[in-house]
Scaffold this motif. Structure first.
Motif, PDB file in Angstrom:
ATOM      1  N   ILE B  20       0.847  -1.191   0.000  1.00  0.00           N
ATOM      2  CA  ILE B  20       0.000   0.000   0.000  1.00  0.00           C
ATOM      3  C   ILE B  20       0.882   1.240   0.000  1.00  0.00           C
ATOM      4  O   ILE B  20       1.781   1.363   0.830  1.00  0.00           O
ATOM      5  CB  ILE B  20      -0.924   0.020   1.238  1.00  0.00           C
ATOM      6  N   VAL B  22       1.138   5.628  -0.153  1.00  0.00           N
ATOM      7  CA  VAL B  22       0.393   6.811   0.276  1.00  0.00           C
ATOM      8  C   VAL B  22       0.736   7.992  -0.636  1.00  0.00           C
ATOM      9  O   VAL B  22       1.909   8.348  -0.793  1.00  0.00           O
ATOM     10  CB  VAL B  22       0.713   7.179   1.737  1.00  0.00           C
ATOM     11  N   ALA B  23      -0.289   8.571  -1.241  1.00  0.00           N
ATOM     12  CA  ALA B  23      -0.122   9.768  -2.057  1.00  0.00           C
ATOM     13  C   ALA B  23      -0.868  10.928  -1.408  1.00  0.00           C
ATOM     14  O   ALA B  23      -1.773  10.722  -0.596  1.00  0.00           O
ATOM     15  CB  ALA B  23      -0.642   9.528  -3.468  1.00  0.00           C
ATOM     16  N   GLY B  97      -9.349   5.632  -0.394  1.00  0.00           N
ATOM     17  CA  GLY B  97      -8.515   4.433  -0.356  1.00  0.00           C
ATOM     18  C   GLY B  97      -9.176   3.194  -0.927  1.00  0.00           C
ATOM     19  O   GLY B  97      -8.761   2.082  -0.595  1.00  0.00           O
ATOM     20  N   VAL B  99     -10.016  -0.022  -2.841  1.00  0.00           N
ATOM     21  CA  VAL B  99      -9.061  -0.991  -3.383  1.00  0.00           C
ATOM     22  C   VAL B  99      -8.913  -0.835  -4.892  1.00  0.00           C
ATOM     23  O   VAL B  99      -7.818  -0.970  -5.440  1.00  0.00           O
ATOM     24  CB  VAL B  99      -9.526  -2.426  -3.025  1.00  0.00           C
ATOM     25  N   ARG B 101      -9.352   1.842  -6.870  1.00  0.00           N
ATOM     26  CA  ARG B 101      -9.252   3.204  -7.425  1.00  0.00           C
ATOM     27  C   ARG B 101      -8.004   3.396  -8.268  1.00  0.00           C
ATOM     28  O   ARG B 101      -7.868   4.388  -8.974  1.00  0.00           O
ATOM     29  CB  ARG B 101      -9.308   4.248  -6.306  1.00  0.00           C
ATOM     30  N   ARG B 105      -2.344  -0.509  -5.172  1.00  0.00           N
ATOM     31  CA  ARG B 105      -3.098   0.032  -4.035  1.00  0.00           C
ATOM     32  C   ARG B 105      -2.505   1.354  -3.586  1.00  0.00           C
ATOM     33  O   ARG B 105      -1.354   1.403  -3.130  1.00  0.00           O
ATOM     34  CB  ARG B 105      -3.104  -0.960  -2.864  1.00  0.00           C
ATOM     35  N   VAL B 106      -3.277   2.413  -3.762  1.00  0.00           N
ATOM     36  CA  VAL B 106      -2.834   3.745  -3.376  1.00  0.00           C
ATOM     37  C   VAL B 106      -3.899   4.384  -2.486  1.00  0.00           C
ATOM     38  O   VAL B 106      -5.067   4.487  -2.869  1.00  0.00           O
ATOM     39  CB  VAL B 106      -2.593   4.652  -4.599  1.00  0.00           C
ATOM     40  N   VAL B 107      -3.510   4.803  -1.288  1.00  0.00           N
ATOM     41  CA  VAL B 107      -4.381   5.602  -0.430  1.00  0.00           C
ATOM     42  C   VAL B 107      -3.984   7.060  -0.630  1.00  0.00           C
ATOM     43  O   VAL B 107      -2.843   7.437  -0.391  1.00  0.00           O
ATOM     44  CB  VAL B 107      -4.243   5.205   1.051  1.00  0.00           C
ATOM     45  N   SER B 108      -4.920   7.871  -1.114  1.00  0.00           N
ATOM     46  CA  SER B 108      -4.629   9.287  -1.357  1.00  0.00           C
ATOM     47  C   SER B 108      -5.239  10.139  -0.247  1.00  0.00           C
ATOM     48  O   SER B 108      -6.453  10.133  -0.050  1.00  0.00           O
ATOM     49  CB  SER B 108      -5.199   9.733  -2.707  1.00  0.00           C
TER      50      SER B 108
END
Lengths: 237, 237
Positions: B20, B22-23, B97, B99, B101, B105-108
């Motif tokens: 994962i 993070v952006a 976040g 799954v 998107r 896997r990137v949580v923005s």
């Protein structure tokens, strides 16, 4: 990487992000009637840590985000593991990502939830205990600050949304509703003024049922389910 | 790992989070006067992608979170790289976040910002262009949904906060303030009613200066800086 310009200007970031981990934690509010208190107490469940960092400190329920797990699913899972129940309300609170908030770099996506009053009376899982949200010990990481922010959101929201609903059973008296507001706002509210405000707000539906007991029978109300508990705007439901 | 119980119950998560990333992205609102429009247009800068996924699609300015970089710092950096200026307002919007998107896997962690009207008139960096926020093409990832949510937040907030201040110069006329509200709310407001509301709100300070021009002189106002632009509650400033 979501944009080209930043990738071009910050190449080191693409490599360094492996060191950043994502956790999901949840501030779970409920109400408890405690002897000697004139109004219900706003309580949250905390989990005692049994390893460093912050060994033996209390912390918010949470865990690492699963690779195949959506954020809200992770928050609900955490909540189920802690209280054994589904929340009546669950909303994203804030993402806490300060570099120094944990020995390793952890970005915590924090949710806040409401569970109905009777829930916190159930026996809690091992390592879990309910605390007065306004009188916490020193918690692990930045969790005191997170709870303070969640309390602030709760107090703001109870004013302009139907958030109190999330702490009440399906049917309740106006006195019980007022108690929820008094617990959240930590102040006594005038019963007559409160009744006037509620009557004018038009979100409550009186039923034909009454609660009887030591006092005179009190009419039971329910919330108008045509209105959403919380306004999520265009966020996916 | 922030709690012991979840570590015990979800051991696979601890291992899987390396996948994962993070952006941080930012929705940057400004106003532009466009010929043929009766009121200013709410605009946002977008960056054209030059690689897959979504090669050649427009996307929100953003980038990977730096290991040693706080979230708000990353958002400000992104904003500076895109508009060349500091924002008059910057606030966390939401963490996206899902799954699915992004292929990986990137949580923005998404922020939203306001920059004053004149800013978006400056020449933009290469690959950057300003778009009408209410008439966007198909953007990369879930960025259309993110902008819709940011617009919803902006419209809500302009009602109960002094957010319009972030789109105005230090001194402005009531007509200019009304135009900001009209642009955000996409509707015409009655000048007399608007003046009454502003006068009663007590957040504006009339100056002794007047704007002269083709119309009759109009008094210039400024915001009362004793009041915060946005209420952050107990969040760290």
């Amino acid at each position: 990487m979501e944009t080209q310009t930043t990738m071009a200007r910050q190449p080191e970031h693409a490599a360094s992000t492996d060191a950043i981990r994502v956790a999901v934690s949840t501030v779970i509010f409920s109400l408890q009637r405690r002897s000697g208190r004139e109004r219900p107490t706003v309580v949250i469940p905390l989990v005692r840590r049994t390893r460093d960092p912050h060994d033996s400190r209390w912390a918010l329920p949470g865990g690492w985000l699963g690779t195949e797990e959506n954020l809200e699913v992770a928050a609900s899972r955490t909540l189920g593991e802690t209280t054994g129940l589904a929340p009546s309300f669950l909303e994203q609170l804030y993402a806490f990502g300060a570099v120094d908030r944990s020995p390793s770099r952890v970005v915590s996506i924090v949710y806040w939830a409401l569970v109905r009053e009777d829930v916190s009376a159930q026996p809690a899982p091992q390592n879990v205990a309910w605390f007065d949200a306004t009188a916490l010990p020193q918690l692990a990481f930045d969790h005191n600050q997170i709870v303070d922010y969640a309390l602030w959101r709760l107090r703001n929201k109870v004013g302009y949304s139907r958030i109190a609903h999330g702490l009440l059973p399906e049917l309740f008296t106006l006195a019980e509703l007022r108690e929820v507001y008094e617990a959240i706002l930590s102040k006594r509210l005038d019963p007559a003024n409160f009744r006037r405000q509620v009557d004018s707000s038009d979100t409550l539906i009186p039923t034909d049922d009454f609660r009887t007991g030591s006092h005179r029978p009190a009419r039971l109300y329910r919330y108008n389910h045509d209105v959403e508990l919380a306004e999520r705007g265009p966020l996916p439901q």
